[in-house]
Motif scaffolding. Structure first.
Motif, PDB file in Angstrom:
ATOM      1  N   MET B  67      22.438 -36.743   1.906  1.00  0.00           N
ATOM      2  CA  MET B  67      23.698 -37.251   2.449  1.00  0.00           C
ATOM      3  C   MET B  67      24.884 -36.377   2.047  1.00  0.00           C
ATOM      4  O   MET B  67      25.999 -36.645   2.454  1.00  0.00           O
ATOM      5  CB  MET B  67      23.966 -38.681   1.964  1.00  0.00           C
ATOM      6  CG  MET B  67      22.971 -39.735   2.370  1.00  0.00           C
ATOM      7  SD  MET B  67      22.659 -39.851   4.138  1.00  0.00           S
ATOM      8  CE  MET B  67      24.256 -40.290   4.790  1.00  0.00           C
ATOM      9  N   TYR B  69      26.157 -36.324  -0.966  1.00  0.00           N
ATOM     10  CA  TYR B  69      27.023 -37.215  -1.710  1.00  0.00           C
ATOM     11  C   TYR B  69      26.471 -37.381  -3.128  1.00  0.00           C
ATOM     12  O   TYR B  69      26.186 -38.477  -3.578  1.00  0.00           O
ATOM     13  CB  TYR B  69      27.112 -38.574  -1.001  1.00  0.00           C
ATOM     14  CG  TYR B  69      28.346 -39.360  -1.386  1.00  0.00           C
ATOM     15  CD1 TYR B  69      29.530 -39.201  -0.678  1.00  0.00           C
ATOM     16  CD2 TYR B  69      28.340 -40.245  -2.453  1.00  0.00           C
ATOM     17  CE1 TYR B  69      30.665 -39.902  -1.015  1.00  0.00           C
ATOM     18  CE2 TYR B  69      29.480 -40.949  -2.800  1.00  0.00           C
ATOM     19  CZ  TYR B  69      30.636 -40.771  -2.071  1.00  0.00           C
ATOM     20  OH  TYR B  69      31.767 -41.467  -2.412  1.00  0.00           O
ATOM     21  N   ARG B  97      32.039 -34.608   7.950  1.00  0.00           N
ATOM     22  CA  ARG B  97      32.589 -35.812   8.554  1.00  0.00           C
ATOM     23  C   ARG B  97      32.171 -35.977  10.007  1.00  0.00           C
ATOM     24  O   ARG B  97      32.178 -37.084  10.536  1.00  0.00           O
ATOM     25  CB  ARG B  97      34.111 -35.813   8.414  1.00  0.00           C
ATOM     26  CG  ARG B  97      34.526 -36.811   7.381  1.00  0.00           C
ATOM     27  CD  ARG B  97      35.952 -36.701   6.977  1.00  0.00           C
ATOM     28  NE  ARG B  97      35.947 -36.515   5.535  1.00  0.00           N
ATOM     29  CZ  ARG B  97      36.630 -35.622   4.896  1.00  0.00           C
ATOM     30  NH1 ARG B  97      37.430 -34.808   5.545  1.00  0.00           N
ATOM     31  NH2 ARG B  97      36.526 -35.518   3.597  1.00  0.00           N
ATOM     32  N   TRP B 100      28.264 -37.215   9.367  1.00  0.00           N
ATOM     33  CA  TRP B 100      28.145 -38.565   8.821  1.00  0.00           C
ATOM     34  C   TRP B 100      28.422 -39.585   9.903  1.00  0.00           C
ATOM     35  O   TRP B 100      29.417 -39.484  10.639  1.00  0.00           O
ATOM     36  CB  TRP B 100      29.157 -38.780   7.691  1.00  0.00           C
ATOM     37  CG  TRP B 100      28.773 -38.144   6.401  1.00  0.00           C
ATOM     38  CD1 TRP B 100      27.518 -37.995   5.891  1.00  0.00           C
ATOM     39  CD2 TRP B 100      29.667 -37.576   5.432  1.00  0.00           C
ATOM     40  NE1 TRP B 100      27.578 -37.364   4.673  1.00  0.00           N
ATOM     41  CE2 TRP B 100      28.881 -37.099   4.366  1.00  0.00           C
ATOM     42  CE3 TRP B 100      31.053 -37.422   5.359  1.00  0.00           C
ATOM     43  CZ2 TRP B 100      29.422 -36.482   3.236  1.00  0.00           C
ATOM     44  CZ3 TRP B 100      31.595 -36.824   4.237  1.00  0.00           C
ATOM     45  CH2 TRP B 100      30.796 -36.353   3.189  1.00  0.00           C
ATOM     46  N   GLY B 101      27.585 -40.593   9.984  1.00  0.00           N
ATOM     47  CA  GLY B 101      27.802 -41.646  10.975  1.00  0.00           C
ATOM     48  C   GLY B 101      27.260 -41.247  12.334  1.00  0.00           C
ATOM     49  O   GLY B 101      26.518 -41.990  12.949  1.00  0.00           O
ATOM     50  N   MET B 106      23.323 -43.961   6.250  1.00  0.00           N
ATOM     51  CA  MET B 106      22.565 -44.424   5.087  1.00  0.00           C
ATOM     52  C   MET B 106      22.747 -45.928   4.924  1.00  0.00           C
ATOM     53  O   MET B 106      23.826 -46.466   5.155  1.00  0.00           O
ATOM     54  CB  MET B 106      23.096 -43.702   3.854  1.00  0.00           C
ATOM     55  CG  MET B 106      22.480 -44.164   2.567  1.00  0.00           C
ATOM     56  SD  MET B 106      22.817 -42.940   1.270  1.00  0.00           S
ATOM     57  CE  MET B 106      22.618 -43.952  -0.155  1.00  0.00           C
ATOM     58  N   PRO B 108      22.375 -48.468   1.795  1.00  0.00           N
ATOM     59  CA  PRO B 108      22.149 -48.456   0.355  1.00  0.00           C
ATOM     60  C   PRO B 108      21.477 -49.731  -0.143  1.00  0.00           C
ATOM     61  O   PRO B 108      21.244 -50.664   0.615  1.00  0.00           O
ATOM     62  CB  PRO B 108      23.564 -48.359  -0.204  1.00  0.00           C
ATOM     63  CG  PRO B 108      24.397 -49.069   0.803  1.00  0.00           C
ATOM     64  CD  PRO B 108      23.729 -48.901   2.134  1.00  0.00           C
ATOM     65  N   SER B 114      28.558 -52.470  -1.491  1.00  0.00           N
ATOM     66  CA  SER B 114      28.726 -51.381  -0.537  1.00  0.00           C
ATOM     67  C   SER B 114      29.627 -51.741   0.626  1.00  0.00           C
ATOM     68  O   SER B 114      29.889 -50.918   1.484  1.00  0.00           O
ATOM     69  CB  SER B 114      27.364 -50.933   0.001  1.00  0.00           C
ATOM     70  OG  SER B 114      26.569 -50.477  -1.051  1.00  0.00           O
ATOM     71  N   LEU B 115      30.048 -52.987   0.663  1.00  0.00           N
ATOM     72  CA  LEU B 115      30.995 -53.389   1.701  1.00  0.00           C
ATOM     73  C   LEU B 115      32.363 -53.547   1.050  1.00  0.00           C
ATOM     74  O   LEU B 115      32.460 -54.001  -0.091  1.00  0.00           O
ATOM     75  CB  LEU B 115      30.556 -54.721   2.319  1.00  0.00           C
ATOM     76  CG  LEU B 115      29.347 -54.634   3.244  1.00  0.00           C
ATOM     77  CD1 LEU B 115      28.750 -56.004   3.483  1.00  0.00           C
ATOM     78  CD2 LEU B 115      29.727 -53.984   4.563  1.00  0.00           C
ATOM     79  N   ALA B 128      34.091 -47.547  12.565  1.00  0.00           N
ATOM     80  CA  ALA B 128      33.243 -46.391  12.823  1.00  0.00           C
ATOM     81  C   ALA B 128      33.039 -46.197  14.331  1.00  0.00           C
ATOM     82  O   ALA B 128      32.967 -45.065  14.816  1.00  0.00           O
ATOM     83  CB  ALA B 128      31.897 -46.564  12.127  1.00  0.00           C
ATOM     84  N   MET B 176      24.938 -54.112   6.937  1.00  0.00           N
ATOM     85  CA  MET B 176      24.815 -52.696   6.595  1.00  0.00           C
ATOM     86  C   MET B 176      23.931 -51.974   7.610  1.00  0.00           C
ATOM     87  O   MET B 176      24.182 -50.828   7.982  1.00  0.00           O
ATOM     88  CB  MET B 176      24.219 -52.516   5.191  1.00  0.00           C
ATOM     89  CG  MET B 176      25.088 -52.959   4.043  1.00  0.00           C
ATOM     90  SD  MET B 176      26.733 -52.225   4.006  1.00  0.00           S
ATOM     91  CE  MET B 176      26.365 -50.505   3.734  1.00  0.00           C
ATOM     92  N   MET B 179      25.784 -51.491  10.728  1.00  0.00           N
ATOM     93  CA  MET B 179      26.784 -50.447  10.538  1.00  0.00           C
ATOM     94  C   MET B 179      26.143 -49.064  10.646  1.00  0.00           C
ATOM     95  O   MET B 179      26.665 -48.158  11.286  1.00  0.00           O
ATOM     96  CB  MET B 179      27.400 -50.636   9.157  1.00  0.00           C
ATOM     97  CG  MET B 179      28.681 -49.904   8.936  1.00  0.00           C
ATOM     98  SD  MET B 179      29.285 -50.234   7.279  1.00  0.00           S
ATOM     99  CE  MET B 179      29.903 -51.865   7.465  1.00  0.00           C
TER     100      MET B 179
END
Ligand code: SF4
Ligand code: SF4
Lengths: 314, 707
Positions: B67, B69, B97, B100-101, B106, B108, B114-115, B128, B176, B179
């Motif tokens: 990722m 990260y 950027r 990602w998405g 990902m 988690p 994580s929210l 998003a 998640m 998302m």
């Protein structure tokens, strides 16, 4: 939320009752006989007794307390022992001055300190962070009278921009008083700055480590959105509480600054009252400051709760 | 579940993600220590690959490196991560950027943290969509609700308006997933996404993953420690140990014939549903995973490997590519493949104590035990005259336990199993009901109990830290019960401590150590030793192995079984893990929101009829045996809160066999089946027998169990 507000309000009431008891009790134990202090060494026993009778100093304590509290609540704050004038208008005038100074100070210091704190937090342990830390810590280390005198030297003696004496007279309109407020406000800002900035920084650093920030970044959102929308919303919550505490300090704790600039605030009034052993005045000033402090905290708690859905929706 | 044994070899043009010799280091003081070494993996479009390892294997590190990260302490030392022909490691954060998405997402492990706590769920989904899919405010908000519907969130509009803390853990994880999939990425990294969920919720979430991944043709890297989950969802598996990839194979091949000694050990550590201690002890793996700075230079597994030879300590084995799409890193893989050598010993059965027949006087009886807590009532509630909220943690449990018997108490979170354990131990006074121990009434609290009772009723908890004082040496901790409860003098106690350490398979010099010098498994051994010091008649073990890695867990389970053989004590073993409970227990009690649902001999656990909840539980447990297929029964919703226990049958809001009003309004009767099972349900047992099929069925008669 209603439950939360109710709980906060009952806390407030409790705080105020306790403080009033404390304020009342403390003044009972001030060494020396009030009557003698006021009337002087030569006063005869009869005059002393008459004084005590007049001010109710011979009644049992609970009676004295309830009478005092009742009078206080109804706005009858009595007569100052030392100046023989009504206390209520004096204190209100001073309160107005203190509130003005506090407001100006907060308007200057909160955005500045928050900004510095956020910049430092976003750059944890990097150059910007270190610079801000060093600068704000070195300023906070200086006593207020030193920074105050330096400011007077520079801005009024050398540059002649602002007045050195801030003795605002009664009834001065705000806009006319404003120039006199700036230097004391800057002095107070320098004290608050490091404090608020460090807490903001800590809030930002802590939030940045939380997994939800990772989620926001990994969604591919722009950096600005991640910081402003996701991080700051949570990171600035603790700062609200700090501002409330600072507010309490600003209305009652600026004794040194008020002295340096000759500013007629509540702090100096308290010192005056203590100096003269003016019990009724002391009680009134203390009660007003505690009330201000408690209200500021209540406002902060409510705002905090309102902005934090975990409390608001419980 | 149907086993998909087809081996998918990714063609180079089908490869989406390609990881080449990835080496990742973490900073420790001034040193950079390698956490993951030389990791390579290809994932094709629509393929699901499992990355399996225990704690400390580096699996999450790999996920985060993909990722981009890793965080401040971590650094990619060497290697490449190619996604769609671009090396991610060479991209700037700004370029990432766009990836990602849009291409890479990902999910988690911990959905709540994580929210964002202060943004509504719907907006967290919508932002998003607006950013990546170019949707406007209203379209994005609508689409967010559709996404919630897609992941089967009930009442999606309400959830979209909620804040994360207002919805359950299972719902949070669905959010998640919505998302991560909402922006239709080609590649999804899942990092232990179901680990914190209850087993019935986990099963539903895994189904959802499978369905959505297939529909969107998403490639997935599924990071987990749970082999059963891998078996259910992955096409291929890579096994990671101490930062080193040790084996990579199509899932079915790995489960059928693991080639690396560590993979073998891992598989054998996990008890299968239906496997019992009287058949064979678990194989497990001795020792524990080495710390980051202490990894051996040759084969990292050598210190724990029963097949290690001299070469293993000297030379690092290479990553062998085998003809059938498999990879393995072991000097002796060929001998293992041909069956010449194996880590698997002939089965060694323990001889557990025979429980006293029911005619004998019981050791422990519970009669309608209830534990209710009143939640604190605030001033506002009092003013509003609301009655205090009641938590019915344990709501009328009756149970009888014989001398030497092992009862397994199984339940999901909120079932009240831990509260029941604490009520028996005396840590949580019961609200109602009677208990006897050795036919003497058992007072509700510890302080009212006699020393004799304390001696004979001992316990082990999930977290051994609770039992160990960090400032006392192990010797001092273990000496205490001998002196206070048995009246030994110092010398006798020391001798006893040495004997005890030997029994829990720790060297005598451990007596001088402090708890922090011990690994998690070792600490749990000490906690067990302490409990056994007074030779108790009954040991209560509450989630005693749940916090441990599977290889360590196996050793502790074996230890419990062995000690029980020797001491002939009864054991009340409490766990959320049905397979583990089934391995140890003679009888199993299934609990659900404070009540017992079923009480059965372990031997007939898998035979219908079942209580409908047990049936769902058996169907949800992830199994690792490729020869077994599993009935597909999924529960709606989540375990209800103990403050709001459903009326009638507490299971009725989720029961797939719900009969109607009778279930919702009337307490079900206890029925006894022909095999002696007791079932708490309105459906007559004969009817259950007719409508239920066995949940687990073997395809082939051979190879019933590993080991
Ligand atoms: S290389 Fe040697 S020590 Fe390592 S797993 Fe193979 S046999 Fe065991
Ligand atoms: S009593 Fe009704 S709701 Fe409860 S388990 Fe049986 S069928 Fe399901």
């Amino acid at each position: 939320m209603a439950k939360y507000i109710l709980r906060r309000l009952s806390f407030l009431a409790l705080t105020l009752i306790l403080t009033s008891l404390l304020v009342f009790a403390v003044t009972q134990f001030v060494p020396g006989d009030v009557a003698r202090i006021v009337l002087g060494r030569e006063a005869g026993e009869e005059a002393l007794e008459a004084f005590r009778e007049k001010f109710g100093l011979n009644d049992p304590l609970p009676v004295q307390y309830l009478r005092w509290l009742g009078n206080f609540v109804t706005g009858d704050w009595g007569e100052s022992i030392s100046t023989r004038s009504d206390i209520y208008p004096i204190v209100m005038e001073r309160l107005r001055n203190s509130l003005q100074l506090a407001a100006i100070t907060l308007i200057i210091s909160v955005p500045l300190a928050t900004l510095l704190g956020v910049i430092a937090g976003l750059n944890e342990n990097r150059l910007a962070d270190n610079l801000i830390s060093v600068a704000s810590l070195s300023v906070v280390g200086l006593p207020e009278f030193v920074t105050g005198l330096i400011l007077i030297e520079v801005f009024s003696r050398r540059l002649n921009l602002l007045p050195a004496n801030s003795s605002v007279r009664q009834g001065t309109p705000f806009m006319d008083a404003l120039p006199m407020l700036i230097l004391p406000a800057i002095t107070a800002t320098l004290v608050l700055l490091a404090y608020i900035a460090r807490l903001t920084r800590a809030g930002v650093v802590e939030e940045l480590k939380k997994p939800y920030v990772r989620t926001a970044v990994l969604k591919g959102l722009p950096y600005r959105t991640v910081i402003v929308k996701h991080v700051l919303r949570n990171a600035l919550l603790p700062t609200i509480t700090i501002i409330a505490i600072s507010f309490g300090w600003l209305i009652s704790g600026l004794i040194v600054i008020e002295n340096v600039f000759n500013y007629p605030g509540l702090g100096r009034l308290l010192v005056f009252a203590i100096d003269r052993r003016d019990l009724p005045l002391m009680q009134a000033v203390t009660m007003v400051t505690v009330l201000g402090f408690a209200l500021a905290n209540l406002a902060a708690d409510l705002l905090y709760a309102y902005l934090n859905p975990r409390i608001r929706l419980d | 579940m149907k086993w998909n044994g087809r081996c998918i070899i990714s063609e180079s043009n089908n490869t989406l993600l390609s990881i080449r010799s990835l080496t990742i280091a973490y900073q420790h003081g001034n040193e950079w220590l390698e956490a993951v070494r030389d990791f390579s993996l290809d994932i094709g479009h629509g393929e699901t690959v499992g990355l399996v390892g225990e704690s400390g294997s580096g699996k999450s590190t790999v996920a985060l490196a993909i990722m981009r990260y890793l965080g401040q302490g971590g650094r990619v030392v060497a290697g490449e991560v190619w996604l769609n022909g671009r090396n991610l490691l060479a991209l700037s954060p700004t370029q990432m950027r766009h990836i990602w998405g849009r291409q890479l997402s990902m999910v988690p492990q911990d959905p709540l943290s994580s929210l964002n706590p202060s943004i509504r769920v719907g907006e967290q989904l919508a932002e998003a969509l607006r950013h990546h899919m170019g949707m406007g405010q209203t379209t994005a908000a609508q689409r967010a609700v559709e996404l919630l519907e897609m992941v089967r969130v009930p009442d999606p509009e309400r959830v979209a308006r909620s804040y994360p803390h207002q919805i359950s853990g299972g719902m949070q994880q669905r959010v998640m997933i919505a998302m991560a999939l909402g922006t239709e990425p080609q590649m999804l990294v899942l990092d232990e996404p179901t680990t914190n969920l209850d087993v019935t919720t986990q099963a539903a979430v895994l189904d959802l993953f499978r369905e959505l991944i297939q529909r969107q043709n998403t490639a997935v890297l599924y990071v987990t420690h749970n082999l059963g989950v891998v078996a259910r969802i992955c096409n291929r598996v890579t096994v990671l140990y101490a930062g080193e990839q040790v084996e990579d194979a199509p899932t079915a091949d790995l489960f059928r014939q693991p080639l690396h000694p560590y993979s073998q050990g891992l598989l054998d550590s996990v008890p299968q549903l239906g496997q019992h201690k009287s058949q064979a002890s678990l194989q497990g793996i001795s020792g524990h995973i080495p710390a980051l700075g202490e990894r051996p230079s040759g084969c990292v597994f050598a210190p724990r490997c029963t097949l290690a030879v001299d070469e293993c300590y000297e030379k690092r084995p290479s990553w062998e590519s085998l003809p059938n799409g498999r990879f393995v890193r072991c000097h002796r893989w060929a001998e293992i493949a041909s069956g010449d050598i194996s880590t698997r010993h002939p089965a060694q059965a323990s001889t557990p104590p025979k429980p006293q027949p029911q005619s004998q006087p019981p050791l422990l009886t519970l009669d309608n035990v209830q534990v209710h807590f009143g939640l604190g009532r605030s001033l506002a509630d009092t003013l509003a005259r609301k009655p205090p909220a009641k938590v019915r943690a344990v709501d009328g449990i009756s149970l009888t336990m014989q001398q030497g018997e092992t009862i397994g108490l199984v339940g999901e979170s909120g079932s009240g199993k831990t509260t029941l354990a604490r009520a028996i131990i005396g840590l949580e006074p019961r609200t109602n009901g009677q208990m006897t121990f050795c036919q003497i009434p058992l007072p509700p609290t510890l302080s009212e109990r006699t020393l004799e009772t304390l001696r004979h009723l001992q316990y082990v908890f999930q977290n051994p830290e609770e039992a160990l004082n960090p400032y006392l040496t192990i010797g001092e901790t273990l000496r205490r019960p001998f002196i206070t409860l048995l009246g030994y003098n110092r010398q006798q106690a020391d001798t006893a401590v040495r004997h005890l350490l030997q029994q829990v398979k720790l060297p005598p010099h451990y007596a001088d150590r402090l708890p922090h010098q011990l690994s998690g498994g070792e600490k749990q051994r000490i906690a067990i030793a302490r409990a056994f010091a007074t030779n108790p008649d009954l040991l209560i073990a509450d989630e005693a192995v749940s916090a441990l890695d599977v290889s360590v867990q196996a050793a502790i389970l074996n230890l419990l079984a062995e000690l029980q053989t020797e001491r002939q004590n009864a054991l009340l073993f409490i766990s959320h893990d049905l397979a583990v409970v089934g391995y140890l227990a003679d009888r199993i009690a299934v609990m659900y929101v404070g009540k017992l649902m079923e009480l059965t001999e372990t031997a007939v656990l898998l035979e219908p009829p079942y209580h409908p909840y047990t049936e769902a539980l058996l169907s949800a447990v992830p199994i690792t045996n490729p020869e077994v297929s599993q009935e597909h029964i999924r529960l709606e919703g989540d375990v209800p809160s103990q403050t709001n226990v459903p009326s009638g049958c507490p299971f009725h809001p989720r029961c797939p066999r719900y009969l109607g009003d009778i279930c919702a309004n009337q307490t079900p009767p206890w029925q006894t089946t022909r095999q002696g099972k007791q079932i708490f349900c309105h459906i007559p047992v004969d009817e259950l027998q007719q409508i239920q099929k066995p949940v687990l069925r073997e395809h082939h008669a051979s190879e019933a169990h590993n080991g």
